[in-house]
Design a protein around this motif. Structure first.
Motif, mmCIF file in Angstrom:
data_model
loop_
_atom_site.group_PDB
_atom_site.id
_atom_site.type_symbol
_atom_site.label_atom_id
_atom_site.label_comp_id
_atom_site.label_asym_id
_atom_site.label_seq_id
_atom_site.Cartn_x
_atom_site.Cartn_y
_atom_site.Cartn_z
ATOM 1 N N GLN A 214 23.041 -7.904 0.254
ATOM 2 C CA GLN A 214 23.576 -7.819 -1.096
ATOM 3 C C GLN A 214 23.068 -6.912 -1.750
ATOM 4 O OE1 GLN A 214 25.184 -11.240 -2.175
ATOM 5 N NE2 GLN A 214 26.505 -10.105 -4.056
ATOM 6 N N GLU A 215 22.879 -5.873 -2.263
ATOM 7 C CA GLU A 215 21.908 -5.663 -2.743
ATOM 8 C C GLU A 215 23.006 -4.541 -4.113
ATOM 9 O OE1 GLU A 215 18.054 -3.692 -0.862
ATOM 10 O OE2 GLU A 215 19.371 -2.050 -0.815
ATOM 11 N N ASN A 216 22.163 -4.146 -5.098
ATOM 12 C CA ASN A 216 22.407 -2.486 -5.792
ATOM 13 C C ASN A 216 24.470 -3.448 -5.830
ATOM 14 O OD1 ASN A 216 20.131 -2.644 -6.549
ATOM 15 N ND2 ASN A 216 20.106 -1.258 -5.359
ATOM 16 N N GLY A 217 25.352 -4.427 -6.311
ATOM 17 C CA GLY A 217 26.638 -4.671 -6.327
ATOM 18 C C GLY A 217 27.290 -3.879 -5.146
ATOM 19 N N LYS A 218 26.445 -3.807 -3.605
ATOM 20 C CA LYS A 218 27.392 -3.339 -2.886
ATOM 21 C C LYS A 218 26.539 -4.718 -1.866
ATOM 22 C CE LYS A 218 26.406 1.667 -2.884
ATOM 23 N NZ LYS A 218 26.522 2.856 -2.520
ATOM 24 N N ALA A 219 27.529 -4.400 -0.711
ATOM 25 C CA ALA A 219 27.348 -5.728 0.314
ATOM 26 C C ALA A 219 27.849 -5.223 1.893
ATOM 27 C CB ALA A 219 28.129 -6.761 -0.176
ATOM 28 N N ASP A 220 27.152 -5.319 2.873
ATOM 29 C CA ASP A 220 27.423 -5.425 4.424
ATOM 30 C C ASP A 220 28.151 -6.641 4.985
ATOM 31 O OD1 ASP A 220 27.111 -2.409 3.800
ATOM 32 O OD2 ASP A 220 24.712 -2.763 4.467
ATOM 33 N N VAL A 221 29.310 -6.685 5.354
ATOM 34 C CA VAL A 221 30.458 -8.083 5.631
ATOM 35 C C VAL A 221 30.721 -8.159 7.098
ATOM 36 C CG1 VAL A 221 31.605 -9.377 4.391
ATOM 37 C CG2 VAL A 221 30.609 -8.530 3.064
ATOM 38 N N LEU A 222 29.975 -8.677 7.280
ATOM 39 C CA LEU A 222 30.407 -9.208 8.971
ATOM 40 C C LEU A 222 32.073 -10.090 9.466
ATOM 41 C CD1 LEU A 222 30.946 -8.468 12.226
ATOM 42 C CD2 LEU A 222 28.798 -9.727 12.434
ATOM 43 N N PHE A 223 33.417 -9.975 9.404
ATOM 44 C CA PHE A 223 34.100 -10.451 9.634
ATOM 45 C C PHE A 223 34.459 -10.435 11.211
ATOM 46 C CE2 PHE A 223 34.849 -8.067 5.839
ATOM 47 C CZ PHE A 223 34.924 -8.839 4.744
ATOM 48 N N LYS A 224 34.719 -11.840 11.608
ATOM 49 C CA LYS A 224 34.895 -12.252 12.952
ATOM 50 C C LYS A 224 36.778 -13.150 12.844
ATOM 51 C CE LYS A 224 30.120 -13.165 14.362
ATOM 52 N NZ LYS A 224 28.774 -14.611 15.570
ATOM 53 N N LEU A 225 37.464 -11.968 12.777
ATOM 54 C CA LEU A 225 38.865 -12.153 12.761
ATOM 55 C C LEU A 225 39.643 -13.022 13.393
ATOM 56 C CD1 LEU A 225 40.578 -8.821 11.093
ATOM 57 C CD2 LEU A 225 39.461 -10.478 10.031
ATOM 58 N N PRO A 226 40.270 -14.124 13.662
ATOM 59 C CA PRO A 226 40.887 -14.440 14.426
ATOM 60 C C PRO A 226 41.703 -14.154 15.131
ATOM 61 C CG PRO A 226 41.895 -15.908 12.314
ATOM 62 C CD PRO A 226 40.897 -14.776 11.969
ATOM 63 N N LYS A 227 42.330 -14.778 16.339
ATOM 64 C CA LYS A 227 43.537 -13.799 16.999
ATOM 65 C C LYS A 227 44.467 -13.339 16.089
ATOM 66 C CE LYS A 227 42.048 -14.397 21.588
ATOM 67 N NZ LYS A 227 41.962 -15.323 21.956
ATOM 68 N N ASP A 228 45.393 -13.780 15.546
ATOM 69 C CA ASP A 228 46.081 -13.545 14.357
ATOM 70 C C ASP A 228 46.684 -12.794 13.812
ATOM 71 O OD1 ASP A 228 44.980 -15.720 13.887
ATOM 72 O OD2 ASP A 228 46.884 -16.223 12.336
ATOM 73 N N LEU A 229 45.265 -12.760 13.072
ATOM 74 C CA LEU A 229 44.938 -11.347 12.375
ATOM 75 C C LEU A 229 44.447 -9.670 12.848
ATOM 76 C CD1 LEU A 229 43.320 -13.051 9.372
ATOM 77 C CD2 LEU A 229 45.784 -12.415 9.200
ATOM 78 N N ASN A 230 44.893 -9.037 12.597
ATOM 79 C CA ASN A 230 44.088 -7.486 12.565
ATOM 80 C C ASN A 230 43.518 -7.039 11.693
ATOM 81 O OD1 ASN A 230 45.932 -6.164 11.127
ATOM 82 N ND2 ASN A 230 47.425 -5.828 12.888
#
Lengths: 452, 310
Positions: free
Chosen positions: B253-269
């Motif tokens: 996270q820097e300069n108002g930007k962010a890289d985010v990793l989502f590990k979704l539960p099975k019921d979400l796509n």
């Protein structure tokens, strides 16, 4: 089938060409004949080459040898009657190389040489020879009152000549000489021995090279291991034959050229007086004589040698030689190939090579014995058993071997070559792909029993 | 149609079992990767296919029939243990090996000329093999392997010893061979090349096949519903806009930007994820996190779970 033959031919061709084009092959091919020619020519050289003349001053307290010792091209004798201690101080100043001092004795058979330099063997044996001659004369004359000339006259009549005449099947007589047969037989045996070792170990090294460079896996998917093994063995056999033929041709050319360019060199050696005066040189000169056609008739000994050489059937001899050379090599080469396939490097070969070399070395050791008794039971068996027969049969052949024995020996040799090929192929096809293990005999035995 | 099948191959050596009932199926005109750590038994399997060694049990079918010795000649085989006669000249040797494979001399010369020009190695023709580097020798070996234009090729570690440029050349040639109709088996440790080249793979570990199947299917099966998203222009603080149900992990996270990793539960796509995120922030990028063969390889070998896609 045709394809399989083609592949073996391809392998043979490669094995042959890569070896024949090698520098070491070319060097060996050139050096061999030079060495062989040198063996024939150098003794003549040495015999002819006179060192600078040694000047020896003789002090004989008995007076017996005064003026009796014969000078020759190598030694010049002069005589003095000063005291030995005085002579030791002055002899060098007077230009002598040494003093021959013969102290007083009832039979003066003891003498001393004083010199700065070591006297050569030739000088010493000449002094001994000429002293003995003088002493013989003196004793015969003085003690027994015999004249040397009369002894010589007697000897000329009583010299016994024992000539061997072989009777061949047609009832014709032939001259034969045990000495010549011995030399020929042992020479052929030794050449076969060396060739088996030299080219057998080339097979082994070739197999190890293919194994360690891992080329075997590339090839083995295109050709059968057996084809690869036979191709190598036959290819190297041809290399051996080529080298042998080249050696013979080159050796004869060198000697012929040498003879043509320096005819006087050979002629001078037939100086009959020098032979009589110096018996030790006689043998060497005789050898030189064998090389000279123009002087043959002069020497009865040489004529005899030529006669008995003529009595040997050279066509048979050469055929036999080629057969035993090839069959012996093939028999042993299969073992060498099997060993090469079993090990990872040359250092590991020792334990397997030893049992192979034993029969060969035994054969060479027994060769001398066989020439003494060429038709005895030991000679018979050694020339029948395939492991020794290539050498021993060649040793026997100049003496004449019954055709039935030759056929038996040849058949057994060929049969055991076929058997050993089968055996070696089994070890080879397993061993060639087996890395990183130092195999034992037990292991090899297991490989023999593998189905594939 | 499977051009090659091995059925329950067992090979036992004195001290260890090299292969335990290994069966693989290689469909025609595909590239088949044989993967596995060192000593897993890949080379043993390849040697058995080539009939260099015989299996204790099991059989090999070639076009549905038990494989014969003659068919071995139709295979182009590049062994792991590469070897050439060191003292022999390159050209002479290439012709010799081509002839052993049954290519007549004139054809061999023509084909070798083509390949030497293609690889720009004409100047090596009269050099001795021992003068060449290891990578150079391998190029020669590669050419010799394919010189008889086999329809079925086996490459054991074809990329070992090559620099990236040459690896790429060989990779392209392998693809080209497939394009022309050949079937190729190759063993490798190089997982990047597996994804690029292979249609199917088998993973062998400790003498057993532990995974076999189509590469994209395997990757799909190993996909864990993970997405990497680049976000900017958040409506409020980053922590507030990311519901914990989405298992977010802020990578950077820097300069108002962010890289985010989502590990979704099975019921979400992925659509659910986008629906949640779009009102909250500007989406710079959106990537599904696919497992690579390297991860699959390592996780399988480490756990040695029996996994089969049949």
């Amino acid at each position: 089938m045709i394809l399989a033959m083609n592949k073996i031919l391809l392998i043979i061709r490669r094995e042959y060409l890569t070896r024949v084009k090698k520098k070491s092959f070319i060097i060996m091919t050139i050096l061999g004949p030079i060495l062989m020619a040198a063996i024939m020519i150098v003794p003549v050289f040495i015999a002819k080459m006179s060192d600078e003349r040694s000047k020896i001053v003789v002090l004989d307290e008995n007076g017996l040898f005064y003026g009796k010792l014969q000078s020759n091209p190598d030694i010049n004798f002069s005589y003095t009657d000063t005291y030995i201690e005085e002579l030791k101080d002055t002899y060098e100043k007077d230009g002598y190389d040494g003093i021959l001092y013969i102290p007083k004795n009832s039979i003066p058979n003891r003498a001393y040489i004083f010199s700065q330099k070591q006297m050569g063997m030739g000088v010493k044996s000449h002094i001994q020879g000429t002293m003995k001659y003088t002493l013989d004369n003196y004793i015969m004359q003085q003690m027994y009152n015999i004249n040397r000339d009369s002894i010589r006259a007697i000897e000329q009549n009583t010299q016994v000549m024992l000539e061997e005449r072989k009777i061949n099947k047609n009832g014709d007589e032939e001259h034969s000489s045990t000495e010549i047969n011995t030399i020929l037989g042992i020479l052929a045996g030794i050449i076969i021995y060396f060739f088996i070792f030299m080219f057998g170990s080339q097979v082994m090294r070739g197999v190890i090279e293919e194994k360690t460079s891992r080329i075997i896996e590339v090839i083995v998917s295109s050709v059968k291991p057996f084809q690869l093994m036979m191709g190598k063995i036959v290819g190297i056999a041809m290399v051996g034959l080529t080298q042998f033929l080249l050696w013979i041709i080159l050796t004869f050319s060198i000697i012929t050229v040498f003879k043509a360019s320096m005819p006087e060199f050979f002629e001078m050696t037939t100086d009959q007086t020098s032979i009589q005066q110096n018996p030790s040189l006689a043998n060497m000169t005789e050898m030189a004589d064998m090389n000279m056609d123009e002087n043959l008739d002069k020497n009865p000994e040489v004529t005899k040698v030529i006669d008995s050489l003529k009595s040997i059937d050279f066509t048979t001899m050469i055929f036999m030689f080629l057969f035993y050379f090839m069959a012996g090599y093939l028999l042993y080469a299969t073992f060498f190939a099997a060993i090469g396939s079993a090990v990872d490097n040359e250092a590991d070969t020792q334990q397997f090579i030893l049992p192979i070399t034993v029969p060969l070395i035994l054969a060479i050791i027994m060769a001398q014995f066989v020439t003494n008794n060429p038709n005895g039971p030991i000679s018979f068996w050694l020339s029948i058993i395939p492991f020794t027969s290539p050498i021993i049969m060649m040793v026997r052949i100049p003496f004449g071997v019954p055709i039935s024995e030759i056929i038996l020996s040849m058949t057994l040799l060929v049969a055991s070559f076929i058997f050993s090929t089968w055996l070696a192929a089994k070890i080879y096809r397993t061993g060639i792909l087996m890395y990183g293990k130092k195999p034992s005999y037990k292991e090899l035995w297991k490989w023999l029993k593998y189905k594939n | 149609m499977n051009i090659l099948e091995t059925q329950d191959i067992v090979k036992q050596y004195a001290e260890h079992v090299a292969l335990k009932k290994v069966s693989i199926s290689v469909p025609e005109n595909t590239i088949y990767g044989l993967l596995g750590p060192n000593g897993a038994g890949k080379t043993t399997l390849i040697r058995i296919i080539n009939q260099i060694i015989a299996p204790d049990e099991g059989r090999i079918l070639f076009n549905g029939q038990p494989m014969t010795r003659k068919q071995i000649g139709l295979i182009g085989y590049l062994p792991e243990e590469r070897g050439l006669y060191k003292k022999m000249k390159v050209g002479e040797q290439a012709i010799y090996l081509s002839q052993l494979k049954g290519v007549p001399k004139q054809d061999a010369l023509k084909r070798l000329k083509y390949w030497f020009e293609k690889f720009e190695i004409e100047s090596w023709w009269n050099k001795k093999v021992e003068e060449l580097s290891k990578g150079m020798q391998q190029k020669i070996q590669f050419i010799v392997t394919i010189i008889h234009e086999p329809k079925f090729l086996i490459f054991d570690e074809p990329f070992s010893g090559f620099d990236p440029i040459n690896t790429d050349i060989i990779r392209k040639e392998i693809l080209f061979l497939k394009e022309k109709g050949a079937t190729i088996i190759f063993s490798t440790h190089n997982m990047a090349s597996v994804e690029e080249l292979c249609d199917n793979i088998a993973l062998i570990n400790k003498s057993k096949k532990i995974l076999e199947g189509n590469v994209s299917e395997i990757i799909k099966a190993y996909t864990k519903n993970e997405f990497l998203v680049g976000l900017s222009h958040f409506q409020s603080s980053l922590n507030d806009i990311l519901p914990s149900a989405l298992n977010p992990t802020i990578i950077k996270q820097e300069n108002g930007k962010a890289d985010v990793l989502f590990k979704l539960p099975k019921d979400l796509n992925s659509n659910d994820l986008l629906n949640i995120l779009i009102p909250q922030a500007h989406i710079c990028y959106f990537n599904e996190q696919l497992p690579n063969m390297n991860d699959i390889f390592i996780s399988n070998v480490k756990s040695q779970i029996d996994f089969s896609h049949e």
